[in-house]
Design a protein around this motif. Structure first.
Motif, PDB file in Angstrom:
ATOM      1  N   SER A 454       0.830  -1.209   0.000  1.00 31.76           N
ATOM      2  CA  SER A 454       0.000   0.000   0.000  1.00 31.76           C
ATOM      3  C   SER A 454       0.861   1.254   0.000  1.00 31.76           C
ATOM      4  N   ARG A 455       1.929   1.262   0.800  1.00 27.10           N
ATOM      5  CA  ARG A 455       2.827   2.418   0.837  1.00 27.10           C
ATOM      6  C   ARG A 455       3.523   2.631  -0.499  1.00 27.10           C
ATOM      7  N   ALA A 456       3.724   1.537  -1.256  1.00 24.73           N
ATOM      8  CA  ALA A 456       4.399   1.634  -2.554  1.00 24.73           C
ATOM      9  C   ALA A 456       3.442   2.015  -3.683  1.00 24.73           C
ATOM     10  N   GLY A 457       2.174   2.233  -3.363  1.00 19.88           N
ATOM     11  CA  GLY A 457       1.216   2.689  -4.367  1.00 19.88           C
ATOM     12  C   GLY A 457       0.395   1.600  -5.025  1.00 19.88           C
ATOM     13  N   PHE A 458       0.473   0.353  -4.499  1.00 16.91           N
ATOM     14  CA  PHE A 458      -0.293  -0.742  -5.076  1.00 16.91           C
ATOM     15  C   PHE A 458      -1.640  -0.876  -4.362  1.00 16.91           C
ATOM     16  N   GLN A 459      -2.616  -1.366  -5.104  1.00 15.94           N
ATOM     17  CA  GLN A 459      -3.931  -1.638  -4.537  1.00 15.94           C
ATOM     18  C   GLN A 459      -4.181  -3.137  -4.581  1.00 15.94           C
ATOM     19  N   ALA A 460      -4.799  -3.651  -3.531  1.00 19.56           N
ATOM     20  CA  ALA A 460      -5.073  -5.083  -3.468  1.00 19.56           C
ATOM     21  C   ALA A 460      -6.095  -5.479  -4.518  1.00 19.56           C
ATOM     22  N   ALA A 461      -5.853  -6.609  -5.159  1.00 19.11           N
ATOM     23  CA  ALA A 461      -6.808  -7.195  -6.111  1.00 19.11           C
ATOM     24  C   ALA A 461      -7.230  -8.538  -5.516  1.00 19.11           C
ATOM     25  N   PRO A 462      -8.326  -8.585  -4.788  1.00 23.02           N
ATOM     26  CA  PRO A 462      -8.722  -9.803  -4.070  1.00 23.02           C
ATOM     27  C   PRO A 462      -8.779 -11.033  -4.978  1.00 23.02           C
ATOM     28  N   ILE A 463      -8.260 -12.142  -4.466  1.00 26.85           N
ATOM     29  CA  ILE A 463      -8.268 -13.410  -5.192  1.00 26.85           C
ATOM     30  C   ILE A 463      -9.540 -14.167  -4.827  1.00 26.85           C
ATOM     31  N   LYS A 464     -10.417 -14.347  -5.797  1.00 26.39           N
ATOM     32  CA  LYS A 464     -11.700 -15.025  -5.547  1.00 26.39           C
ATOM     33  C   LYS A 464     -11.652 -16.428  -6.138  1.00 26.39           C
ATOM     34  N   MET A 465     -10.723 -17.222  -5.610  1.00 28.83           N
ATOM     35  CA  MET A 465     -10.509 -18.570  -6.146  1.00 28.83           C
ATOM     36  C   MET A 465     -10.425 -19.602  -5.037  1.00 28.83           C
ATOM     37  N   LEU A 466     -11.097 -19.367  -3.920  1.00 29.01           N
ATOM     38  CA  LEU A 466     -11.004 -20.270  -2.781  1.00 29.01           C
ATOM     39  C   LEU A 466     -11.513 -21.662  -3.140  1.00 29.01           C
ATOM     40  N   ALA A 467     -12.671 -21.732  -3.784  1.00 21.58           N
ATOM     41  CA  ALA A 467     -13.240 -23.037  -4.133  1.00 21.58           C
ATOM     42  C   ALA A 467     -12.323 -23.801  -5.087  1.00 21.58           C
ATOM     43  N   GLN A 468     -11.758 -23.086  -6.063  1.00 21.40           N
ATOM     44  CA  GLN A 468     -10.855 -23.738  -7.018  1.00 21.40           C
ATOM     45  C   GLN A 468      -9.593 -24.252  -6.327  1.00 21.40           C
ATOM     46  N   SER A 469      -9.052 -23.454  -5.410  1.00 23.63           N
ATOM     47  CA  SER A 469      -7.823 -23.865  -4.722  1.00 23.63           C
ATOM     48  C   SER A 469      -8.085 -25.038  -3.782  1.00 23.63           C
ATOM     49  N   GLN A 470      -9.240 -25.048  -3.135  1.00 18.47           N
ATOM     50  CA  GLN A 470      -9.575 -26.173  -2.257  1.00 18.47           C
ATOM     51  C   GLN A 470      -9.777 -27.452  -3.065  1.00 18.47           C
ATOM     52  N   LYS A 471     -10.381 -27.309  -4.240  1.00 15.99           N
ATOM     53  CA  LYS A 471     -10.549 -28.461  -5.126  1.00 15.99           C
ATOM     54  C   LYS A 471      -9.194 -28.965  -5.604  1.00 15.99           C
ATOM     55  N   TRP A 472      -8.290 -28.036  -5.969  1.00 20.42           N
ATOM     56  CA  TRP A 472      -6.943 -28.415  -6.379  1.00 20.42           C
ATOM     57  C   TRP A 472      -6.237 -29.185  -5.268  1.00 20.42           C
ATOM     58  N   LEU A 473      -6.372 -28.699  -4.039  1.00 16.86           N
ATOM     59  CA  LEU A 473      -5.722 -29.346  -2.903  1.00 16.86           C
ATOM     60  C   LEU A 473      -6.276 -30.749  -2.687  1.00 16.86           C
ATOM     61  N   LYS A 474      -7.578 -30.890  -2.823  1.00 21.22           N
ATOM     62  CA  LYS A 474      -8.224 -32.190  -2.614  1.00 21.22           C
ATOM     63  C   LYS A 474      -7.836 -33.190  -3.691  1.00 21.22           C
ATOM     64  N   ASN A 475      -7.698 -32.712  -4.927  1.00 22.35           N
ATOM     65  CA  ASN A 475      -7.411 -33.604  -6.052  1.00 22.35           C
ATOM     66  C   ASN A 475      -5.921 -33.895  -6.239  1.00 22.35           C
ATOM     67  N   ASN A 476      -5.073 -33.180  -5.525  1.00 23.75           N
ATOM     68  CA  ASN A 476      -3.629 -33.385  -5.648  1.00 23.75           C
ATOM     69  C   ASN A 476      -3.234 -34.644  -4.871  1.00 23.75           C
ATOM     70  N   THR A 477      -2.875 -35.673  -5.586  1.00 26.10           N
ATOM     71  CA  THR A 477      -2.596 -36.959  -4.946  1.00 26.10           C
ATOM     72  C   THR A 477      -1.351 -36.933  -4.071  1.00 26.10           C
ATOM     73  N   ASN A 478      -0.453 -35.975  -4.309  1.00 28.60           N
ATOM     74  CA  ASN A 478       0.777 -35.908  -3.518  1.00 28.60           C
ATOM     75  C   ASN A 478       0.589 -35.191  -2.185  1.00 28.60           C
ATOM     76  N   VAL A 479      -0.567 -34.551  -1.993  1.00 28.77           N
ATOM     77  CA  VAL A 479      -0.797 -33.758  -0.785  1.00 28.77           C
ATOM     78  C   VAL A 479      -1.514 -34.619   0.254  1.00 28.77           C
ATOM     79  N   CYS A 480      -0.924 -34.751   1.430  1.00 30.16           N
ATOM     80  CA  CYS A 480      -1.537 -35.564   2.474  1.00 30.16           C
ATOM     81  C   CYS A 480      -2.564 -34.755   3.253  1.00 30.16           C
ATOM     82  N   GLU A 481      -3.406 -35.463   3.977  1.00 30.08           N
ATOM     83  CA  GLU A 481      -4.436 -34.802   4.777  1.00 30.08           C
ATOM     84  C   GLU A 481      -3.779 -33.979   5.887  1.00 30.08           C
ATOM     85  N   GLY A 482      -4.292 -32.813   6.116  1.00 30.13           N
ATOM     86  CA  GLY A 482      -3.708 -31.914   7.116  1.00 30.13           C
ATOM     87  C   GLY A 482      -3.458 -30.532   6.556  1.00 30.13           C
ATOM     88  N   TYR A 483      -3.314 -30.450   5.228  1.00 31.64           N
ATOM     89  CA  TYR A 483      -3.148 -29.148   4.583  1.00 31.64           C
ATOM     90  C   TYR A 483      -4.510 -28.485   4.379  1.00 31.64           C
TER      91      TYR A 483
END
Length: 509
Positions: A454-483
């Motif tokens: 913010s001090r450097a003049g940037f504005q936040a651009a909210p990431i609206k991809m929670l459902a997609q990221s949770q699906k990615w995490l669930k479908n990633n076979t290398n990721v164990c339960e706990g993440y």
């Protein structure tokens, strides 16, 4: 709020936060304060705070719990009145730091206890006792090192080296990395009372080490830990969104995604651009910024072949420069092209004691007017002004990472050992043993990055991809339960059992 009320609130609340570690922390902090006036003075001058953490703890906590006696309200008020310029916000800041330190010790002990739960009940009791002892030794040793008490620190290190096993439980393994860092730091300080400069001498910058072992460990971290893959996934989704409907697109990659062989992130982007609705872009240009020119060029050649296979006109450029020396005219921008900037675990390396270096880099990025800046960083506070605070934060953070490795791979797996010893241990040692320009692992929390951007003049651009990221995490076979993946004020944070690990955010000019 009056000083009387502030003193009473702090006095009543602190015991809840520190229990059951209060005696250990109180004794450690008390002796550190009494024996390290030089360090406190240096830190006060450096950060120019009205009151240091150590002084605040001394005035509100240590006398309260030393010897098991409680401080009186009048005594607390007297201590507070001795600092007439103290503001309420400084109390809140100190209050938060004390909580984080206690939380770090508590969770580190919990990680040790959990690692021994597969044994019998007697083994659990032994594991609990050993874990608590190991935590106490680490805290006491860090305090002795901070105070330049070489004799006491050396004795503690000897006991730690016998108990912090490289192939032990998850907490013993992470403790072994901190022991190495403490050993290196102790070797570079003069003993208590020595005449001359007592500052930490700079050591080798781990970012300059062209190690085959470290590169192999990095590739293993990419394969087995979701940290970097998560950053790539969210970054590419954000970049694709910025490039939607555009025909001339350009990515400036700071650090070229850590120099990972084969350019994983950009292979995925090329495939996504080739298969997007409508037509693929007329041209994709990628500019790699960094010092590993030969390695980048190999990646660029492979990406060019990949783009050709997918029917995309591709151009690859390399800017041989570290981030601090980057200039706006180093980046070639064509008319009508859409630019994005990609930073994967890079910008924390230019965070210094002063804001000058990072501000300069952010100003250059701002002048390029990218449609979006994608920022992926470790979500932890490893850049605080006090060594003991950084030590506690790092112990908390890396205990969670080593716990996740313990859930994924067997104790004697060589891949696990390589990741721990040649990648994460190098970060830990840099945080613990280095100061000044040599300390490059200066990770900060999302809130701090939000203020800096913010001090450097940037504005936040909210990431609206929670459902997609949770699906990615669930479908990633290398990721164990706990993440887990959660949204925090427009940022997406990957965590292990509620402990934040990696945060992704997007910014616009």
């Amino acid at each position: 709020m009056s000083n009387d009320m502030i003193g009473l609130e702090l006095g009543l609340s602190t015991k809840d936060y520190y229990y059951p570690f209060m005696p250990m922390l109180a004794n450690a902090a008390s002796s550190w304060i009494l024996s390290c006036p030089d360090e406190i003075t240096r830190e006060r001058k450096r950060i120019k705070q009205p009151m240091s953490i150590a002084e605040s703890i001394a005035s509100t906590d240590i006398s309260q719990y030393s010897g098991g006696s409680c401080i009186s309200r009048s005594s607390s008020t007297s201590s507070l009145n001795s600092f007439p310029r103290l503001q309420f916000r400084d109390h809140i800041w100190t209050y938060s730091q004390r909580y984080l330190a206690a939380e770090a010790v508590e969770e580190a002990a919990a990680a040790m206890i959990n690692a021994d739960q597969d044994g019998g009940s007697s083994n659990k009791e032994d594991g609990t006792t050993d874990g608590m002892r190991l935590v106490q030794l680490l805290v006491a040793c860090a305090e002795a090192v901070a105070c330049r008490d070489k004799s006491h620190a050396s004795a503690l290190l000897s006991e730690l080296q016998a108990n912090a096993l490289v192939f032990g439980s998850s907490f013993q393994r992470v403790a072994s990395c901190f022991v190495e860092g403490l050993t290196d730091r102790l070797a570079m300080v003069q003993p208590l009372g020595a005449v001359g400069n007592n500052s930490i001498a700079p050591t080798m910058n781990i970012m300059d080490i062209a190690s085959d072992k470290r590169e192999e460990a990095l590739c293993l971290v990419y394969e087995f830990c979701p940290h970097i893959q998560f950053g790539h996934f969210i970054a590419n989704l954000s970049i694709l969104e910025a490039f939607e409907g555009e025909s001339l697109v350009h990515v400036v990659d700071l650090g070229m995604t850590l120099g990972l062989p084969r350019g994983h992130q950009w292979r995925q982007l090329i495939q996504s651009l080739a298969s997007r609705a409508g037509q693929p872009p007329q041209r994709l240009r990628i500019t790699a910024v960094g010092l590993s020119v030969d390695k980048f060029q190999i990646i660029g050649d492979e990406l060019e072949a990949c783009a050709k296979d997918h029917g995309i006109n591709f151009e690859f450029l390399v800017v041989e420069s570290n981030l601090e020396n980057l200039r706006p005219n180093d980046i070639k921008i064509s008319k009508n092209e859409v630019l994005v900037v990609n930073s994967i675990l890079q910008l924390h390396c230019v965070v210094k004691e002063s804001r000058g270096a990072l501000n300069s880099v952010l100003q250059i990025i701002h002048e390029l007017s990218p449609r979006v800046l994608v920022l992926v960083e470790q979500d932890s506070s490893h850049n605080g002004p006090f060594f003991l605070g950084r030590f506690m934060e790092a112990l908390h953070y890396y205990s969670a990472i080593f716990d996740s490795l313990d859930a994924m791979l067997p104790k004697y797996d060589t891949k696990r050992a390589k990741m721990e010893q040649f990648y994460f241990a190098e970060e830990i040692k840099n945080i613990v043993s280095c100061e000044g320009p040599a300390r490059v692992e200066r990770h900060e929390r999302v809130d701090q990055w939000r203020r800096r951007m913010s001090r450097a003049g940037f504005q936040a651009a909210p990431i609206k991809m929670l459902a997609q990221s949770q699906k990615w995490l669930k479908n990633n076979t290398n990721v164990c339960e706990g993440y887990t993946v959660v949204e925090e004020k427009g940022c997406l944070v990957l965590g292990w059992k509620s402990k934040p690990i990696i945060a992704t955010s997007c910014w616009k000019c």
